[in-house]
Design an enzyme around this catalytic site. Sequence first.
Site, PDB file in Angstrom:
ATOM      1  N   ASN A   1       0.880  -1.168   0.000  1.00  0.00           N
ATOM      2  CA  ASN A   1       0.000   0.000   0.000  1.00  0.00           C
ATOM      3  C   ASN A   1       0.917   1.217   0.000  1.00  0.00           C
ATOM      4  O   ASN A   1       1.478   1.573   1.033  1.00  0.00           O
ATOM      5  CB  ASN A   1      -0.887  -0.047   1.258  1.00  0.00           C
ATOM      6  CG  ASN A   1      -1.839   1.126   1.335  1.00  0.00           C
ATOM      7  OD1 ASN A   1      -1.836   2.015   0.474  1.00  0.00           O
ATOM      8  ND2 ASN A   1      -2.656   1.140   2.370  1.00  0.00           N
TER       9      ASN A   1
ATOM     10  N   ARG B   1      -2.705  -2.129  -3.299  1.00  0.00           N
ATOM     11  CA  ARG B   1      -3.860  -1.264  -3.145  1.00  0.00           C
ATOM     12  C   ARG B   1      -3.724  -0.147  -4.178  1.00  0.00           C
ATOM     13  O   ARG B   1      -2.728   0.579  -4.192  1.00  0.00           O
ATOM     14  CB  ARG B   1      -3.864  -0.664  -1.758  1.00  0.00           C
ATOM     15  CG  ARG B   1      -5.026   0.240  -1.582  1.00  0.00           C
ATOM     16  CD  ARG B   1      -4.962   0.984  -0.306  1.00  0.00           C
ATOM     17  NE  ARG B   1      -6.291   1.482  -0.013  1.00  0.00           N
ATOM     18  CZ  ARG B   1      -6.693   1.825   1.176  1.00  0.00           C
ATOM     19  NH1 ARG B   1      -5.880   1.718   2.188  1.00  0.00           N
ATOM     20  NH2 ARG B   1      -7.890   2.291   1.361  1.00  0.00           N
TER      21      ARG B   1
ATOM     22  N   HIS C   1     -12.634   3.686  -0.328  1.00  0.00           N
ATOM     23  CA  HIS C   1     -12.586   2.791   0.845  1.00  0.00           C
ATOM     24  C   HIS C   1     -13.266   1.456   0.560  1.00  0.00           C
ATOM     25  O   HIS C   1     -13.733   0.767   1.469  1.00  0.00           O
ATOM     26  CB  HIS C   1     -13.251   3.444   2.085  1.00  0.00           C
ATOM     27  CG  HIS C   1     -12.473   4.595   2.652  1.00  0.00           C
ATOM     28  ND1 HIS C   1     -13.052   5.768   3.053  1.00  0.00           N
ATOM     29  CD2 HIS C   1     -11.144   4.736   2.878  1.00  0.00           C
ATOM     30  CE1 HIS C   1     -12.129   6.596   3.506  1.00  0.00           C
ATOM     31  NE2 HIS C   1     -10.958   5.986   3.400  1.00  0.00           N
TER      32      HIS C   1
ATOM     33  N   GLY D   1     -11.425   6.937   9.603  1.00  0.00           N
ATOM     34  CA  GLY D   1      -9.984   6.974   9.851  1.00  0.00           C
ATOM     35  C   GLY D   1      -9.512   8.394   9.597  1.00  0.00           C
ATOM     36  O   GLY D   1     -10.262   9.345   9.812  1.00  0.00           O
TER      37      GLY D   1
ATOM     38  N   ARG E   1      -9.163  16.843   5.210  1.00  0.00           N
ATOM     39  CA  ARG E   1      -9.958  17.120   3.999  1.00  0.00           C
ATOM     40  C   ARG E   1     -11.311  17.699   4.384  1.00  0.00           C
ATOM     41  O   ARG E   1     -11.903  17.298   5.382  1.00  0.00           O
ATOM     42  CB  ARG E   1     -10.175  15.830   3.196  1.00  0.00           C
ATOM     43  CG  ARG E   1      -8.929  15.345   2.487  1.00  0.00           C
ATOM     44  CD  ARG E   1      -9.169  14.003   1.811  1.00  0.00           C
ATOM     45  NE  ARG E   1      -8.311  12.986   2.378  1.00  0.00           N
ATOM     46  CZ  ARG E   1      -8.479  11.674   2.204  1.00  0.00           C
ATOM     47  NH1 ARG E   1      -9.488  11.225   1.475  1.00  0.00           N
ATOM     48  NH2 ARG E   1      -7.648  10.808   2.758  1.00  0.00           N
TER      49      ARG E   1
ATOM     50  N   GLY F   1      -9.649   3.666  12.340  1.00  0.00           N
ATOM     51  CA  GLY F   1      -9.023   4.206  13.560  1.00  0.00           C
ATOM     52  C   GLY F   1      -9.990   4.832  14.553  1.00  0.00           C
ATOM     53  O   GLY F   1     -10.006   4.462  15.737  1.00  0.00           O
TER      54      GLY F   1
ATOM     55  N   GLU G   1      -8.087  -4.251   5.388  1.00  0.00           N
ATOM     56  CA  GLU G   1      -7.959  -4.074   3.938  1.00  0.00           C
ATOM     57  C   GLU G   1      -6.840  -4.939   3.372  1.00  0.00           C
ATOM     58  O   GLU G   1      -6.935  -5.431   2.254  1.00  0.00           O
ATOM     59  CB  GLU G   1      -7.699  -2.589   3.630  1.00  0.00           C
ATOM     60  CG  GLU G   1      -8.901  -1.724   3.932  1.00  0.00           C
ATOM     61  CD  GLU G   1      -8.556  -0.300   4.331  1.00  0.00           C
ATOM     62  OE1 GLU G   1      -7.961  -0.115   5.411  1.00  0.00           O
ATOM     63  OE2 GLU G   1      -8.890   0.620   3.572  1.00  0.00           O
TER      64      GLU G   1
HETATM   65  P1  ADP Z   1      -5.773   6.004   8.094  1.00  0.00           P
HETATM   66  O1  ADP Z   1      -6.967   6.541   7.389  1.00  0.00           O
HETATM   67  O2  ADP Z   1      -4.546   6.850   7.930  1.00  0.00           O
HETATM   68  O3  ADP Z   1      -5.549   4.517   7.914  1.00  0.00           O
HETATM   69  P2  ADP Z   1      -6.619   5.266  10.786  1.00  0.00           P
HETATM   70  O4  ADP Z   1      -7.707   4.345  10.342  1.00  0.00           O
HETATM   71  O5  ADP Z   1      -5.440   4.673  11.475  1.00  0.00           O
HETATM   72  O6  ADP Z   1      -6.123   6.218   9.637  1.00  0.00           O
HETATM   73  O7  ADP Z   1      -7.284   6.349  11.770  1.00  0.00           O
HETATM   74  C1  ADP Z   1      -6.558   7.388  12.322  1.00  0.00           C
HETATM   75  C2  ADP Z   1      -7.467   8.186  13.248  1.00  0.00           C
HETATM   76  O8  ADP Z   1      -7.902   7.314  14.307  1.00  0.00           O
HETATM   77  C3  ADP Z   1      -6.785   9.377  13.900  1.00  0.00           C
HETATM   78  O9  ADP Z   1      -7.668  10.485  13.905  1.00  0.00           O
HETATM   79  C4  ADP Z   1      -6.566   8.888  15.321  1.00  0.00           C
HETATM   80  O10 ADP Z   1      -6.528   9.932  16.258  1.00  0.00           O
HETATM   81  C5  ADP Z   1      -7.796   8.039  15.524  1.00  0.00           C
HETATM   82  N1  ADP Z   1      -7.623   7.153  16.679  1.00  0.00           N
HETATM   83  C6  ADP Z   1      -6.819   6.071  16.800  1.00  0.00           C
HETATM   84  N2  ADP Z   1      -6.899   5.564  18.058  1.00  0.00           N
HETATM   85  C7  ADP Z   1      -7.775   6.354  18.733  1.00  0.00           C
HETATM   86  C8  ADP Z   1      -8.288   6.375  20.068  1.00  0.00           C
HETATM   87  N3  ADP Z   1      -7.928   5.476  20.963  1.00  0.00           N
HETATM   88  N4  ADP Z   1      -9.168   7.343  20.409  1.00  0.00           N
HETATM   89  C9  ADP Z   1      -9.545   8.275  19.500  1.00  0.00           C
HETATM   90  N5  ADP Z   1      -9.115   8.309  18.239  1.00  0.00           N
HETATM   91  C10 ADP Z   1      -8.240   7.369  17.850  1.00  0.00           C
END
Ligand code: ADP
Length: 394
Positions: free
Chosen positions: A9, A93, A181, A210, A241, A328, A379
């Site tokens: 990726n 990806r 996504h 995320g 964004r 996330g 993914e």
């Molecule tokens: P990406 O789209 O880059 O793959 P992720 O799916 O890893 O991103 O999501 C990242 C987001 O998830 C960030 O905003 C991060 O702060 C949030 N996040 C991760 N763990 C936590 C948590 N324990 N509490 C709140 N937000 C979280």
Amino acid sequence: MSDAIVVLNAGSSSLKFSLFMDRGADLALQLGGQAEGLFTAPHFVAKDAAGAVVAEQRWAEGETLGHAGALEHLLGVLRERQATDRLVGVGHRVVHGGPHYDRPLRVDARVLADLRAFEPLAPLHQPHNLAPIQALLERQPALPQVACFDTSFHRSNAELTQMFGLPYELFEQGVRRYGFHGLSYEYIASVLPEVDPAAAAGRTIVLHLGNGASMCALQGGRSVASTMGFTALDGLMMGTRSGSLDPGVVLYLMSERGMNIAAVEKLLYSGSGLLGVSGVSSDMRGLLASDAPRARLAIDLYLYRIRRELGSLVAALGGLDALVFTAGIGENAAAIRDAIVRDAHWLGAEIDATANDAGATALHTSASKLRLWRIATNEELMIARHTRAVLARA
Ligand code: ADP
């Protein structure tokens, strides 16, 4: 000995990878990691399935590794671990498959040239996604490579759903809602029958929250609508964004504020969303912990946009059986899930606070009219499964 599949990726400055072993029934993650800072201060780390670091390297500040260099380093690490001689294919990806690629496929020079034509549709992702494909085609032309698209899963959307209110010729020329996504949604759709068979057969909205964020309406496990459109800018407000925006704002910024295309692109992709509104961070964890005056405002707007888009997708589905939280924020931010479900009270949704705080899979109370689920997306596994299936058909 099992076959090995590598999943790549590639982002603008990083190359994430996973190594899966084909165990017949499913694919087992063996190694995962990434090379980051490819053009600034490269750092490579590989971890085993338990999360223990098994290989790590840092390059000096200012050194450039690039995607090809990162790939070369990764192949070296895999060679040391005797994984390359078992390597049967590499799955990539690829953010954009255009209007016609509705499933993963094996990439050769002709397909790669086709995929390059979609670079203007995803300028910040597509060229980087294609860089390792090109590098591997040059170095190891006999190694099968499979492209898996973030747009494919949404090709099941009706033509009407994919259209803008623009002249029809533009739709025919590719100006349409693609949705993104898709690999995440496809993974969720693949596990939903075990979690909630009735919702899998019925109407579900998945919230992929995320850094990038979108929502997808599933009917019988197929995508019928999503919040992202022509590009991954549309729909929900995200980390950096803007999400949906009156196109008149862009015209105004350019005509009255003297912003050129590059400046507007930077604003909408990297300077807006949670970061732009809060003025402090694009990261939800940071905002939830912040005392900055606009941190709460940014979270409130994030939630309000989700509430509005949820209503829109429920209307597109004509009702709703279940909500799924993933990625996330969806997987980890209990306070955000709680607020979203409170906003969905009009749908009869009721969250079980204890289950939600504990990060359980089932989040609904027994009285809730909607089932609420927390499911970790995967993914990479979806790409590995696709890669194995495409190679099995070859
Ligand atoms: P990406 O789209 O880059 O793959 P992720 O799916 O890893 O991103 O999501 C990242 C987001 O998830 C960030 O905003 C991060 O702060 C949030 N996040 C991760 N763990 C936590 C948590 N324990 N509490 C709140 N937000 C979280």
